[in-house]
Scaffold this motif. Sequence first.
Motif, PDB file in Angstrom:
ATOM      1  N   TYR A 159      79.622  23.825 -45.773  1.00 19.06           N
ATOM      2  CA  TYR A 159      79.859  22.440 -45.362  1.00 19.06           C
ATOM      3  C   TYR A 159      78.671  21.549 -45.731  1.00 19.06           C
ATOM      4  CZ  TYR A 159      83.614  24.538 -42.621  1.00 19.06           C
ATOM      5  OH  TYR A 159      84.731  25.225 -42.236  1.00 19.06           O
ATOM      6  N   VAL A 160      77.465  22.071 -45.542  1.00 16.98           N
ATOM      7  CA  VAL A 160      76.260  21.297 -45.842  1.00 16.98           C
ATOM      8  C   VAL A 160      76.073  21.130 -47.345  1.00 16.98           C
ATOM      9  CG1 VAL A 160      73.735  21.277 -45.643  1.00 16.98           C
ATOM     10  CG2 VAL A 160      75.134  21.991 -43.699  1.00 16.98           C
ATOM     11  N   LEU A 161      76.457  22.149 -48.102  1.00 18.08           N
ATOM     12  CA  LEU A 161      76.330  22.068 -49.557  1.00 18.08           C
ATOM     13  C   LEU A 161      77.333  21.091 -50.159  1.00 18.08           C
ATOM     14  CD1 LEU A 161      75.766  25.832 -50.498  1.00 18.08           C
ATOM     15  CD2 LEU A 161      74.077  23.980 -50.586  1.00 18.08           C
ATOM     16  N   GLN A 193      68.824  15.574 -49.979  1.00 17.49           N
ATOM     17  CA  GLN A 193      68.955  17.008 -49.729  1.00 17.49           C
ATOM     18  C   GLN A 193      68.785  17.820 -51.015  1.00 17.49           C
ATOM     19  OE1 GLN A 193      72.175  18.430 -47.113  1.00 17.49           O
ATOM     20  NE2 GLN A 193      72.744  19.872 -48.729  1.00 17.49           N
ATOM     21  N   ARG A 194      67.971  18.863 -50.936  1.00 17.71           N
ATOM     22  CA  ARG A 194      67.751  19.765 -52.066  1.00 17.71           C
ATOM     23  C   ARG A 194      67.866  21.217 -51.586  1.00 17.71           C
ATOM     24  NH1 ARG A 194      68.531  15.662 -53.824  1.00 17.71           N
ATOM     25  NH2 ARG A 194      67.297  14.345 -55.251  1.00 17.71           N
ATOM     26  N   LEU A 195      68.578  22.035 -52.359  1.00 13.71           N
ATOM     27  CA  LEU A 195      68.711  23.454 -52.036  1.00 13.71           C
ATOM     28  C   LEU A 195      67.454  24.186 -52.495  1.00 13.71           C
ATOM     29  CD1 LEU A 195      70.406  25.898 -51.108  1.00 13.71           C
ATOM     30  CD2 LEU A 195      71.317  26.009 -53.441  1.00 13.71           C
ATOM     31  N   ILE A 196      66.794  24.888 -51.565  1.00 15.15           N
ATOM     32  CA  ILE A 196      65.557  25.616 -51.877  1.00 15.15           C
ATOM     33  C   ILE A 196      65.825  27.105 -52.067  1.00 15.15           C
ATOM     34  CG2 ILE A 196      63.212  26.134 -51.118  1.00 15.15           C
ATOM     35  CD1 ILE A 196      63.831  23.153 -51.772  1.00 15.15           C
ATOM     36  N   THR A 197      66.589  27.699 -51.148  1.00 17.01           N
ATOM     37  CA  THR A 197      66.861  29.137 -51.200  1.00 17.01           C
ATOM     38  C   THR A 197      68.301  29.416 -50.808  1.00 17.01           C
ATOM     39  OG1 THR A 197      64.573  29.576 -50.511  1.00 17.01           O
ATOM     40  CG2 THR A 197      66.132  31.408 -50.373  1.00 17.01           C
ATOM     41  N   GLN A 198      68.931  30.310 -51.548  1.00 15.16           N
ATOM     42  CA  GLN A 198      70.262  30.781 -51.189  1.00 15.16           C
ATOM     43  C   GLN A 198      70.136  32.270 -50.901  1.00 15.16           C
ATOM     44  OE1 GLN A 198      73.302  29.096 -53.496  1.00 15.16           O
ATOM     45  NE2 GLN A 198      74.840  29.648 -51.990  1.00 15.16           N
ATOM     46  N   ASN A 199      70.241  32.644 -49.638  1.00 14.79           N
ATOM     47  CA  ASN A 199      69.999  34.023 -49.214  1.00 14.79           C
ATOM     48  C   ASN A 199      71.212  34.917 -49.447  1.00 14.79           C
ATOM     49  OD1 ASN A 199      67.347  33.401 -48.187  1.00 14.79           O
ATOM     50  ND2 ASN A 199      68.367  32.382 -46.460  1.00 14.79           N
ATOM     51  N   ASP A 200      70.949  36.223 -49.490  1.00 11.86           N
ATOM     52  CA  ASP A 200      72.003  37.203 -49.749  1.00 11.86           C
ATOM     53  C   ASP A 200      73.077  37.200 -48.666  1.00 11.86           C
ATOM     54  OD1 ASP A 200      70.688  37.971 -52.044  1.00 11.86           O
ATOM     55  OD2 ASP A 200      69.630  39.645 -51.092  1.00 11.86           O
ATOM     56  N   ILE A 255      67.261  24.380 -47.005  1.00 10.06           N
ATOM     57  CA  ILE A 255      67.286  23.097 -47.715  1.00 10.06           C
ATOM     58  C   ILE A 255      66.117  22.222 -47.287  1.00 10.06           C
ATOM     59  CG2 ILE A 255      69.802  23.115 -47.994  1.00 10.06           C
ATOM     60  CD1 ILE A 255      69.901  21.071 -45.631  1.00 10.06           C
ATOM     61  N   HIS A 256      65.820  21.221 -48.106  1.00 10.89           N
ATOM     62  CA  HIS A 256      64.816  20.205 -47.784  1.00 10.89           C
ATOM     63  C   HIS A 256      65.486  18.839 -47.701  1.00 10.89           C
ATOM     64  CE1 HIS A 256      60.913  22.396 -49.315  1.00 10.89           C
ATOM     65  NE2 HIS A 256      61.377  22.867 -48.163  1.00 10.89           N
ATOM     66  N   LEU A 257      65.047  18.044 -46.760  1.00 11.53           N
ATOM     67  CA  LEU A 257      65.408  16.630 -46.685  1.00 11.53           C
ATOM     68  C   LEU A 257      64.115  15.826 -46.727  1.00 11.53           C
ATOM     69  CD1 LEU A 257      67.926  16.637 -43.661  1.00 11.53           C
ATOM     70  CD2 LEU A 257      68.471  16.949 -46.076  1.00 11.53           C
ATOM     71  N   LEU A 258      64.150  14.665 -47.348  1.00 12.58           N
ATOM     72  CA  LEU A 258      62.996  13.772 -47.331  1.00 12.58           C
ATOM     73  C   LEU A 258      63.405  12.519 -46.577  1.00 12.58           C
ATOM     74  CD1 LEU A 258      60.064  13.440 -48.327  1.00 12.58           C
ATOM     75  CD2 LEU A 258      60.982  12.220 -50.315  1.00 12.58           C
ATOM     76  N   VAL A 259      63.191  12.524 -45.266  1.00 11.17           N
ATOM     77  CA  VAL A 259      63.663  11.437 -44.407  1.00 11.17           C
ATOM     78  C   VAL A 259      62.612  11.066 -43.371  1.00 11.17           C
ATOM     79  CG1 VAL A 259      66.109  12.027 -44.664  1.00 11.17           C
ATOM     80  CG2 VAL A 259      64.768  13.086 -42.841  1.00 11.17           C
ATOM     81  N   ILE A 260      62.826   9.892 -42.787  1.00  9.66           N
ATOM     82  CA  ILE A 260      62.013   9.465 -41.655  1.00  9.66           C
ATOM     83  C   ILE A 260      62.728   9.926 -40.387  1.00  9.66           C
ATOM     84  CG2 ILE A 260      61.072   7.486 -40.390  1.00  9.66           C
ATOM     85  CD1 ILE A 260      61.027   5.955 -43.040  1.00  9.66           C
ATOM     86  N   PRO A 261      62.115  10.806 -39.585  1.00  7.06           N
ATOM     87  CA  PRO A 261      62.786  11.296 -38.372  1.00  7.06           C
ATOM     88  C   PRO A 261      63.177  10.157 -37.440  1.00  7.06           C
ATOM     89  CG  PRO A 261      60.848  12.625 -38.860  1.00  7.06           C
ATOM     90  CD  PRO A 261      60.801  11.435 -39.780  1.00  7.06           C
ATOM     91  N   ASN A 262      64.372  10.240 -36.889  1.00  4.11           N
ATOM     92  CA  ASN A 262      64.828   9.250 -35.909  1.00  4.11           C
ATOM     93  C   ASN A 262      65.856   9.897 -34.989  1.00  4.11           C
ATOM     94  OD1 ASN A 262      67.129   9.421 -37.475  1.00  4.11           O
ATOM     95  ND2 ASN A 262      67.116   7.304 -38.160  1.00  4.11           N
ATOM     96  N   TYR A 263      66.355   9.116 -34.048  1.00  4.65           N
ATOM     97  CA  TYR A 263      67.292   9.619 -33.038  1.00  4.65           C
ATOM     98  C   TYR A 263      68.570  10.156 -33.679  1.00  4.65           C
ATOM     99  CZ  TYR A 263      70.866   9.396 -29.373  1.00  4.65           C
ATOM    100  OH  TYR A 263      71.898   9.691 -28.525  1.00  4.65           O
TER     101      TYR A 263
END
Length: 337
Positions: free
Chosen positions: A268-270, A278-285, A291-299
């Motif tokens: 669902y996230v992909l 959003q960037r996929l960093i690792t796909q585990n077995d 994943i990585h997000l580059l965002v400003i944390p908020n509510y």
Amino acid sequence: MSQNKNALIRYKTIDKCLQNRYRQWTLEDLIECCSEALFEYEGRENSISKRTIQMDIQLMRSEKLGYNAPIVVYDKKFYKYEDDEFTITDIPLTETDMNVLTETVSMLKQFKDFSLFNDVSDILQRLEDKIYSEKSHTKPVIYLDKNENLKGLHYLDEIYQAIIKKVPLVITYKSFKSKEENKFHFHPFILKEFNNRWFLIGKKKGSQPITNLALDRIIAIDYDFNLPYLEEDFNADLYYKNIIGVTVNSGLQPRKIELWIDAINAPYVLTKPLHPTQRLITQNDDGSIIIHLLVIPNYEMERLLLGFGCGIEILKPESLRNRMKKNLQMALEKYKE
């Protein structure tokens, strides 16, 4: 004027000419009539080549435009419709056309809160009548997620008009945290929808930061025509580039958020990223992902992540991880005997 619109004017002009059976139409005659029609719409001369009109006739004859116009040449120079009753303005709608139009009408009608749709409401009604006269009544198959009972929707048009006409508002507002109503001037920039709620983005004063107001917390709205509107080059795309939702915590920079997603939620996230960064960093077995997000944390971001429950783990940064851990522990306490 766009090339598509120019072409449409030429098609209609050629059609009008060929409907007139009381004169003979040469290619030069059609070129002259199309030139006059374009001049009437644009107010300037338009050079139309013989090749252009020949291509127009070719397209009108074909199935590409859906016309299948029976244009024939007689005496090796004159053009006419082989069928005296034919006109491109009376082409029957195909089943696909009617399905598309039906869904389009249904979707447009859901934006009835804006006055800009009032101008086309009668057109939509006529279009509906036309569609239903040509096909049996069918239920819509596209539904937009829209909360009709949401408070404040009736302010949408007032705010919209204030934005496009650049008029400051006088807003009576009561936030969830406030015990009393507040009344203040507000310079509206844009309207933004998020998670089925509408927000007004703007400023109270030029020296103050940009603020968002939830429409369902607005008590009353008035205009102030005496106060100069605050002209500001507000770029919504840039302002919300690293934001999930509507809350922008001023002074904070985007942070790299590292998340582990379990195998159940990973697809669902992909397929529907949490954010454009959003960037996929690792796909585990085991099917889980990081994943990585580059965002400003908020509510809104924290609420979104909490919604995944045990299907997500915040790996970085440590401060966000600890804050989410505390929220989950407090939630767990409520389920203890």
